[in-house]
Design an enzyme around this catalytic site. Structure first.
Site, PDB file in Angstrom:
ATOM      1  N   SER A 113       0.825  -1.223   0.000  1.00 39.59           N
ATOM      2  CA  SER A 113       0.000   0.000   0.000  1.00 39.59           C
ATOM      3  C   SER A 113       0.851   1.262   0.000  1.00 39.59           C
ATOM      4  O   SER A 113       1.958   1.280   0.551  1.00 39.59           O
ATOM      5  CB  SER A 113      -0.885  -0.028   1.247  1.00 39.59           C
ATOM      6  OG  SER A 113      -1.497   1.223   1.446  1.00 39.59           O
ATOM      7  N   TYR A 137      -2.083   5.329  -4.060  1.00 40.30           N
ATOM      8  CA  TYR A 137      -3.149   6.303  -3.841  1.00 40.30           C
ATOM      9  C   TYR A 137      -2.681   7.553  -4.568  1.00 40.30           C
ATOM     10  O   TYR A 137      -1.645   8.126  -4.219  1.00 40.30           O
ATOM     11  CB  TYR A 137      -3.366   6.568  -2.349  1.00 40.30           C
ATOM     12  CG  TYR A 137      -4.267   5.557  -1.680  1.00 40.30           C
ATOM     13  CD1 TYR A 137      -5.476   5.179  -2.269  1.00 40.30           C
ATOM     14  CD2 TYR A 137      -3.930   4.982  -0.459  1.00 40.30           C
ATOM     15  CE1 TYR A 137      -6.315   4.252  -1.652  1.00 40.30           C
ATOM     16  CE2 TYR A 137      -4.768   4.063   0.165  1.00 40.30           C
ATOM     17  CZ  TYR A 137      -5.964   3.704  -0.443  1.00 40.30           C
ATOM     18  OH  TYR A 137      -6.796   2.805   0.166  1.00 40.30           O
ATOM     19  N   THR A 163      -5.492   2.715  -7.124  1.00 38.73           N
ATOM     20  CA  THR A 163      -6.815   2.560  -6.506  1.00 38.73           C
ATOM     21  C   THR A 163      -7.663   3.786  -6.819  1.00 38.73           C
ATOM     22  O   THR A 163      -7.309   4.904  -6.422  1.00 38.73           O
ATOM     23  CB  THR A 163      -6.652   2.378  -4.981  1.00 38.73           C
ATOM     24  OG1 THR A 163      -5.857   1.204  -4.772  1.00 38.73           O
ATOM     25  CG2 THR A 163      -7.995   2.215  -4.297  1.00 38.73           C
ATOM     26  N   LYS A 246      -7.788  -0.329  -9.772  1.00 29.83           N
ATOM     27  CA  LYS A 246      -8.502  -1.090  -8.728  1.00 29.83           C
ATOM     28  C   LYS A 246      -9.747  -0.324  -8.300  1.00 29.83           C
ATOM     29  O   LYS A 246      -9.666   0.882  -8.039  1.00 29.83           O
ATOM     30  CB  LYS A 246      -7.566  -1.296  -7.527  1.00 29.83           C
ATOM     31  CG  LYS A 246      -8.213  -1.962  -6.316  1.00 29.83           C
ATOM     32  CD  LYS A 246      -7.162  -2.380  -5.291  1.00 29.83           C
ATOM     33  CE  LYS A 246      -7.727  -3.024  -4.046  1.00 29.83           C
ATOM     34  NZ  LYS A 246      -8.236  -2.082  -3.059  1.00 29.83           N
ATOM     35  N   HIS A 270     -13.600  -2.523  -2.509  1.00 27.39           N
ATOM     36  CA  HIS A 270     -12.696  -2.157  -1.408  1.00 27.39           C
ATOM     37  C   HIS A 270     -13.151  -2.862  -0.116  1.00 27.39           C
ATOM     38  O   HIS A 270     -13.081  -2.312   0.980  1.00 27.39           O
ATOM     39  CB  HIS A 270     -12.729  -0.632  -1.222  1.00 27.39           C
ATOM     40  CG  HIS A 270     -11.448  -0.020  -0.719  1.00 27.39           C
ATOM     41  ND1 HIS A 270     -10.654   0.780  -1.486  1.00 27.39           N
ATOM     42  CD2 HIS A 270     -10.837  -0.071   0.484  1.00 27.39           C
ATOM     43  CE1 HIS A 270      -9.612   1.211  -0.772  1.00 27.39           C
ATOM     44  NE2 HIS A 270      -9.702   0.691   0.435  1.00 27.39           N
TER      45      HIS A 270
HETATM   46  C1  FNR Z   1      -7.867  -2.162   2.762  1.00 29.35           C
HETATM   47  N1  FNR Z   1      -7.906  -1.942   1.386  1.00 29.35           N
HETATM   48  C2  FNR Z   1      -6.988  -1.085   0.810  1.00 29.35           C
HETATM   49  N2  FNR Z   1      -6.965  -0.915  -0.543  1.00 29.35           N
HETATM   50  C3  FNR Z   1      -6.055  -0.109  -1.127  1.00 29.35           C
HETATM   51  O1  FNR Z   1      -6.070   0.031  -2.340  1.00 29.35           O
HETATM   52  N3  FNR Z   1      -5.104   0.516  -0.358  1.00 29.35           N
HETATM   53  C4  FNR Z   1      -5.062   0.399   0.995  1.00 29.35           C
HETATM   54  O2  FNR Z   1      -4.193   0.972   1.649  1.00 29.35           O
HETATM   55  C5  FNR Z   1      -6.051  -0.398   1.611  1.00 29.35           C
HETATM   56  N4  FNR Z   1      -6.075  -0.538   2.965  1.00 29.35           N
HETATM   57  C6  FNR Z   1      -6.950  -1.447   3.563  1.00 29.35           C
HETATM   58  C7  FNR Z   1      -6.895  -1.653   4.925  1.00 29.35           C
HETATM   59  C8  FNR Z   1      -7.707  -2.631   5.501  1.00 29.35           C
HETATM   60  C9  FNR Z   1      -7.619  -2.885   6.979  1.00 29.35           C
HETATM   61  C10 FNR Z   1      -8.597  -3.393   4.702  1.00 29.35           C
HETATM   62  C11 FNR Z   1      -9.452  -4.473   5.301  1.00 29.35           C
HETATM   63  C12 FNR Z   1      -8.669  -3.149   3.359  1.00 29.35           C
HETATM   64  C13 FNR Z   1      -8.817  -2.718   0.533  1.00 29.35           C
HETATM   65  C14 FNR Z   1      -8.171  -4.047   0.115  1.00 29.35           C
HETATM   66  O3  FNR Z   1      -7.120  -3.857  -0.765  1.00 29.35           O
HETATM   67  C15 FNR Z   1      -9.195  -4.979  -0.571  1.00 29.35           C
HETATM   68  O4  FNR Z   1      -9.826  -4.304  -1.627  1.00 29.35           O
HETATM   69  C16 FNR Z   1     -10.244  -5.523   0.383  1.00 29.35           C
HETATM   70  O5  FNR Z   1      -9.704  -5.785   1.661  1.00 29.35           O
HETATM   71  C17 FNR Z   1     -10.819  -6.816  -0.179  1.00 29.35           C
HETATM   72  O6  FNR Z   1     -11.854  -7.272   0.577  1.00 29.35           O
HETATM   73  P1  FNR Z   1     -11.725  -8.383   1.728  1.00 29.35           P
HETATM   74  O7  FNR Z   1     -10.926  -9.541   1.193  1.00 29.35           O
HETATM   75  O8  FNR Z   1     -11.094  -7.711   2.886  1.00 29.35           O
HETATM   76  O9  FNR Z   1     -13.159  -8.704   1.962  1.00 29.35           O
END
Ligand code: FNR
Length: 380
Positions: A113, A137, A163, A246, A270
């Site tokens: 990330s 980001y 993203t 994404k 997400h």
């Molecule tokens: C995320 N997600 C996320 N996505 C992204 O593009 N950058 C990020 O920094 C983060 N940070 C993040 C933190 C936490 C705690 C979670 C749970 C999720 C989203 C992540 O990449 C992904 O899209 C989802 O977590 C997928 O869904 P599930 O598998 O958690 O249900």
């Protein structure tokens, strides 16, 4: 082969969550499991899988199974990668470094990330030759965005996942109620604080000495809600790495993305953290796969990846059957990290891969090419 001792580490997602509830702080637990608003989309993501059922085939020689895939010129042992999860230091002090160590032996790619608690360079070094992608980001400060891309490429990351569903963070009620956001502490923003272009914004101030001003500056430039499709040309000009977007949920956006020349996309809501009431990502997948197939024509390939709700091997099979090339795993490994650091992440991944291998074979498939729409049917 079952061992004679029960495993030390929870096997099911439900037990992982239960253990995390006991062991993590309220803030860390809320940060991982929470979603936007009423969390209706978090729940809908899970339920969406039950609407598809596997129709197993028999007598098809599944004695050897090949789960490997190829993406952007590299082969991976399974169609699974780790989704970007920000600020992992809230879960475990070794954070992304522990994750990098766990995945690099398994050759499963980690997507680091932008808001990683260690720098891009530190994570890249820990990954060594193990596969890593970088998640951007897209900062409203183009110098910061360009600097991140350059650093990621230098640090050996092999693709950029940009993203697009988070120009601003969603309305996350659990975090608001606890009055806590990991991004509002300097520790969670190390990757920015150590970035030369970000430091340029601070008029010579050291972000570690004046955290408040640095965090305020980060809030100003974190995302860019003014972006439109034409801005992708700028991104393309900054990097030679494949660009994967994404957060696609609408087939019209998928077509637009192909027209703009993206190299891949992730169908994702997400994990239900951005728009409460959004379509479950699995429901969005088939129409997007069809739209992409139509838009690219037969000579080209724009891989479609999927996340949001993957918990078990049978979830992976259903996403692949609906046309995904690979899936990203989010919360399960984040909880594994919180409970057991590097070993926790490894346990979650090994369980998922073993379950996937069995489920593919028991469904009558010897490779992922055999997992097609005829492998599943819509439940009544
Ligand atoms: C995320 N997600 C996320 N996505 C992204 O593009 N950058 C990020 O920094 C983060 N940070 C993040 C933190 C936490 C705690 C979670 C749970 C999720 C989203 C992540 O990449 C992904 O899209 C989802 O977590 C997928 O869904 P599930 O598998 O958690 O249900």
């Amino acid at each position: 082969m079952l061992e004679d001792q029960p495993p030390e580490f929870p096997v099911s997602y439900e037990d992982l969550k239960k253990r995390a509830r006991e062991e993590l702080s309220d803030e860390a637990f809320a940060y991982v499991v929470g979603g936007a608003g009423s969390e209706s989309t978090v729940e809908a993501n899970d339920r969406a899988f039950d609407k598809w059922q596997i129709a197993p085939r028999v007598m098809r020689d599944v004695s050897e199974r090949d789960l490997s895939i190829e993406l952007f010129g590299r082969e991976y042992p399974a169609p699974v990668m780790l989704a970007p999860v920000g600020v992992q230091s809230i879960l475990h002090e070794e954070a992304e470094l522990a994750v990098a160590r766990a995945v690099s032996d398994l050759e499963i790619p980690m997507i680091c990330s932008s808001v990683s608690s260690y720098t891009i360079e530190e994570v890249g070094e820990e990954l060594g030759d193990g596969p890593g992608w970088f998640q951007l980001y897209w900062s409203s400060d183009r110098d910061v965005a360009a600097s991140f891309l350059e650093r990621a490429e230098e640090a050996g990351f092999e693709a950029v996942v940009v993203t697009l569903d988070t120009p601003k963070m969603g309305w996350r009620e659990r975090d608001i109620e606890l009055g806590y956001l990991p991004f509002l502490e300097g520790e969670g923003l190390k990757n920015y604080f150590e970035d030369p272009a970000f430091r340029n914004r601070l008029d010579g101030d050291d972000p570690w000495e004046n955290e408040e001003a640095a965090i305020a500056s980060w809030q100003e430039c974190f995302g860019d809600a003014s972006l439109t499709w034409d801005d992708l040309d700028w991104l393309r000009a900054q990097t030679d790495l494949p660009i994967i977007i994404k957060g696609v949920l609408h087939p019209a956006d998928a077509r637009k993305a192909v027209d703009q020349g993206v190299d891949g996309m992730v169908v994702s809501n997400h994990g239900g953290r951005q728009v409460d009431g959004a379509i479950p990502a699995l429901d969005a997948l088939p129409d997007i796969v069809d739209a992409v197939d139509e838009a690219v024509g037969s000579d080209n390939d724009v891989p479609v990846l999927f996340d949001s709700g993957i918990r078990r091997g049978s979830d992976v099979v259903r996403a692949i059957a609906l046309g995904a090339d690979a899936v990203l795993l989010g919360r399960p490994y984040a909880l594994g990290l919180g409970i057991g650091g590097e070993d926790g992440v490894r346990a979650v991944l090994e369980n998922l891969l073993a379950d996937l291998d069995l489920t593919v074979g028991l469904s009558g498939c010897a490779s992922l090419d055999d997992v097609t729409r005829s492998t599943i049917r819509r439940a009544d």
